[in-house]
Enzyme design. Structure first.
Site, short mmCIF file in Angstrom:
data_model
loop_
_atom_site.label_atom_id
_atom_site.label_comp_id
_atom_site.label_asym_id
_atom_site.label_seq_id
_atom_site.Cartn_x
_atom_site.Cartn_y
_atom_site.Cartn_z
N MET A 1 0.81 -1.12 0.00
CA MET A 1 -0.13 -0.02 -0.05
C MET A 1 0.90 1.28 -0.04
O MET A 1 1.86 1.26 0.67
CB MET A 1 -1.02 0.21 1.26
CG MET A 1 -1.62 -1.06 1.51
SD MET A 1 -2.92 -1.49 -0.12
CE MET A 1 -3.30 -2.98 0.46
N LEU A 396 3.38 -7.12 2.93
CA LEU A 396 5.12 -6.98 2.65
C LEU A 396 5.22 -6.84 1.04
O LEU A 396 5.08 -8.02 0.30
CB LEU A 396 5.66 -8.16 3.09
CG LEU A 396 5.76 -8.10 4.74
CD1 LEU A 396 6.28 -9.73 5.23
CD2 LEU A 396 6.53 -6.98 5.25
N GLU A 397 5.45 -5.72 0.47
CA GLU A 397 5.76 -5.77 -0.93
C GLU A 397 7.09 -5.84 -1.48
O GLU A 397 7.31 -5.67 -2.46
CB GLU A 397 5.18 -4.38 -1.38
CG GLU A 397 3.49 -4.18 -0.91
CD GLU A 397 3.19 -2.95 -1.27
OE1 GLU A 397 3.53 -2.13 -2.11
OE2 GLU A 397 1.80 -2.45 -1.08
N ASN A 398 7.75 -6.24 -0.45
CA ASN A 398 9.34 -6.40 -0.84
C ASN A 398 9.61 -7.84 -0.79
O ASN A 398 10.91 -8.28 -0.32
CB ASN A 398 10.41 -5.58 -0.11
CG ASN A 398 10.01 -3.97 -0.12
OD1 ASN A 398 10.15 -3.58 -1.40
ND2 ASN A 398 9.36 -3.42 0.52
N GLN A 455 -3.94 -6.67 -4.28
CA GLN A 455 -4.06 -5.38 -4.96
C GLN A 455 -4.14 -5.44 -6.51
O GLN A 455 -3.16 -5.62 -7.04
CB GLN A 455 -2.96 -4.65 -4.45
CG GLN A 455 -2.53 -4.81 -2.89
CD GLN A 455 -1.18 -3.92 -2.52
OE1 GLN A 455 -0.88 -2.78 -3.24
NE2 GLN A 455 -0.44 -4.54 -1.74
#
Length: 570
Positions: A1, A396-398, A455
């Site tokens: 986000m 967690l986008e990493n 997303q």
């Protein structure tokens, strides 16, 4: 986000499922195959497969989605071979049903050529078997063995390729062992009177009328054979909750298999699919910003009533691997942390769940070994006890490590109990395949997972479950990507659609609330679809998520006013 909107990237990935195989070997005597009861089948045993070399075209074989044909080159033996081409979500399975005897041992082999070519047998009554080769430019023989169950009178033998791969070739199929029934008997007629019985969240009972001359029956779910039985009833298990399925049956004997019966549709009952505390069957999730980035600044008490799950964004990494903490932003105007805690209690008293979100665009929480997994679980549980959070959101986008995040969430579940709410917000690329770490984690904790709100923004074009490319911002994009999760093993109540609340909420991917509602209708009811329509409906789909309640408020609550009532009315 996003704490601030970011520039979208365009990504295209081919979806591959997890390539797995199982091989159940049967002991072979030096002079032949040892059969149940002590009899031995020697090398001269007849081949039970019909048209094993495809010299009579596809006679005796059925190929999914019209994927098969016969060719004169390349061939292994004789003058013809099978060529079958996977396409989209079809793996080009070519199969035939063969009459067999109960409690007997069989050997199955085939010569194949191509990439990811499978040979297998299903409906054995014991352990279904398959074997495969990753790649062969010339002819290679695949062999496997199986033993039939006490009431098994027919099995299905098959070859298939893999999604997104080129055509494969097969020739000289061989199934040896004792034949069933009398080969001179006529093929039985199609069963009549197929009807559904008791349904649970994971099974549906079926029954039908007996067919003269039949020695057994095959049960098909959505066109795929899933059971072989000797009687006139069966219970199909392993189904997803709140999902509709189409069933047909055929009758079989030693001569062959009847045409399929008329189809009936059965729907499983609703089930939570895992954890979730008091989350309603159809729920709206909203992220609440613990910072000021130009959206409406809210206290938690101001979050719109349409939101059932409120994800507090975000927890902070502590510097210790796996450790997280939380600091209330002074920009929100709280006089004390106790007021914030009181707001959480008030939302919970109104039937809402409040979870702490871990990650976001800039969040870097590392859970890569057992120590950090335990630290993660302990620190999240400490926040739950201090502030009263109902659970945790993984955003967690990493990247994440499926093994240790699974360990961390199971450890947290052991501490928090059955009311724990676990939500996830992966990016689209993270859920393209069950081999991806996010998808693996979701499946690993399926029994305690509440919902995955992928997303559908800042994404670019992606492959849907039908193998076609869809651009973000359409009903097709939402439904075809949700279909991947539903076909990949998540239960409908564990799937939600994550969208921006306004054009300012994300760099790209915003769609009007009406598009969100149409996608939900398509998935739940089969209506308001675009060009893509799922093969079945998912009435139990959980709902939708938005980033964020603050951006929603900045747009006059247009998103929650439109999507909220629609979700709750599914």
């Amino acid at each position: 986000m996003d704490r601030a909107p970011r520039i979208p990237s365009t990504r295209l990935r081919r979806r591959f499922g997890r390539l797995t195989s199982t091989l159940a070997a049967t002991a072979l005597a030096a002079t032949g195959l040892v059969l149940a009861g002590g009899s031995t089948a020697g090398a001269a045993d007849p081949n039970l497969a019909q048209n094993p070399g495809y010299e009579s075209g596809l006679s005796g074989w059925t190929c999914s989605a019209a994927s098969g044909t016969t060719v004169t080159s390349p061939v292994h033996g004789g003058s013809a071979a099978l060529k079958a081409t996977p396409a989209g979500s079809d793996n080009a399975q070519c199969a035939q049903t063969v009459a067999v005897k109960p409690n007997s041992s069989y050997s199955l082999s085939a010569w194949v050529q191509g990439s990811y070519v499978y040979l297998g047998a299903s409906g054995t009554g014991t352990t279904d078997v398959s074997t495969w080769t990753p790649s062969t430019s010339g002819w290679q023989q695949l062999t496997t063995n199986f033993t039939t169950g006490a009431s098994t009178t027919s099995v299905t033998v098959y070859t298939h390729g893999w999604y997104g791969q080129p055509a494969y070739y097969a020739d000289d199929i061989s199934l040896t062992g004792p034949g069933g029934g009398n080969p001179g008997d006529p093929v039985p007629g199609a069963p009549s009177g197929l009807r559904t019985g008791t349904a649970t969240s994971s099974s549906i009972a079926l029954s039908w009328n007996a067919v003269s001359g039949a020695t057994g029956y095959n049960v098909y779910r959505d066109g795929t054979r899933v059971q072989a039985v000797s009687g006139t009833s069966a219970t199909v298990t392993g189904l997803a909750a709140a999902t509709s399925y189409q069933f047909q049956v055929t009758a079989v004997n030693a001569t062959g298999e009847s045409p399929k019966s008329s189809a009936v549709t059965g729907t499983t009952t609703s089930g939570s699919g895992g954890g979730g505390g008091s989350v309603p069957q159809h729920a709206v999730t909203g992220y609440w910003q613990n910072f000021d980035n130009g959206a409406t600044v809210q206290k938690l008490r101001d979050v719109q009533d349409q939101y059932d799950i409120i994800a507090v964004a975000f927890a902070d990494a502590t510097g210790t691997p796996g450790g997280v903490g939380f600091t209330l932003d002074p920009a929100l105007g709280y006089g004390s942390e106790q007021q914030f805690k009181d707001d959480i209690k008030a939302k919970q008293a109104a039937g809402k769940s409040v979870v702490i979100s871990i990650g976001g665009q800039n969040g870097t929480v590392s859970v890569n070994d057992s120590t950090s997994a335990n630290t993660f679980a302990s620190s999240v549980y400490a926040l739950m006890r201090e502030y009263g959070f109902d659970g945790v959101d993984i955003d967690l986008e990493n990247g994440l490590n499926a093994t240790y995040m699974t360990q961390a969430l199971r450890s947290l579940s052991a501490k928090a109990g059955s009311k724990l709410v676990i939500t996830m917000a992966p990016q689209t690329i993270d859920m393209q395949s069950t081999s991806n770490a996010y998808f693996q984690t979701a499946l690993n904790i399926k029994d305690i997972l509440t919902v995955v709100n992928m997303q559908y923004y800042n994404s670019g074009s992606m492959l849907g479950c039908d193998g076609k490319v869809y651009s973000q911002g359409s009903v097709d994009f939402l439904t075809s990507l949700a279909c991947i999760q539903l076909e990949g093993g998540l239960n409908p109540p564990q799937v939600g659609l994550g969208l921006p609340a306004s054009t300012r909420g994300a760099g790209s991917g915003y769609v009007a609330p009406s598009v969100v509602n149409n996608a939900l209708d398509c998935l739940a009811r089969g209506t308001n679809c675009g060009s893509f329509k799922p093969s079945k409906t998912y009435p139990g789909i959980r709902g939708a998520m938005t980033w964020s309640t603050n951006w929603d408020a900045a747009s006059g609550n247009a998103w929650s006013k439109a999507v909220g009532p629609h979700v709750h009315g599914l």
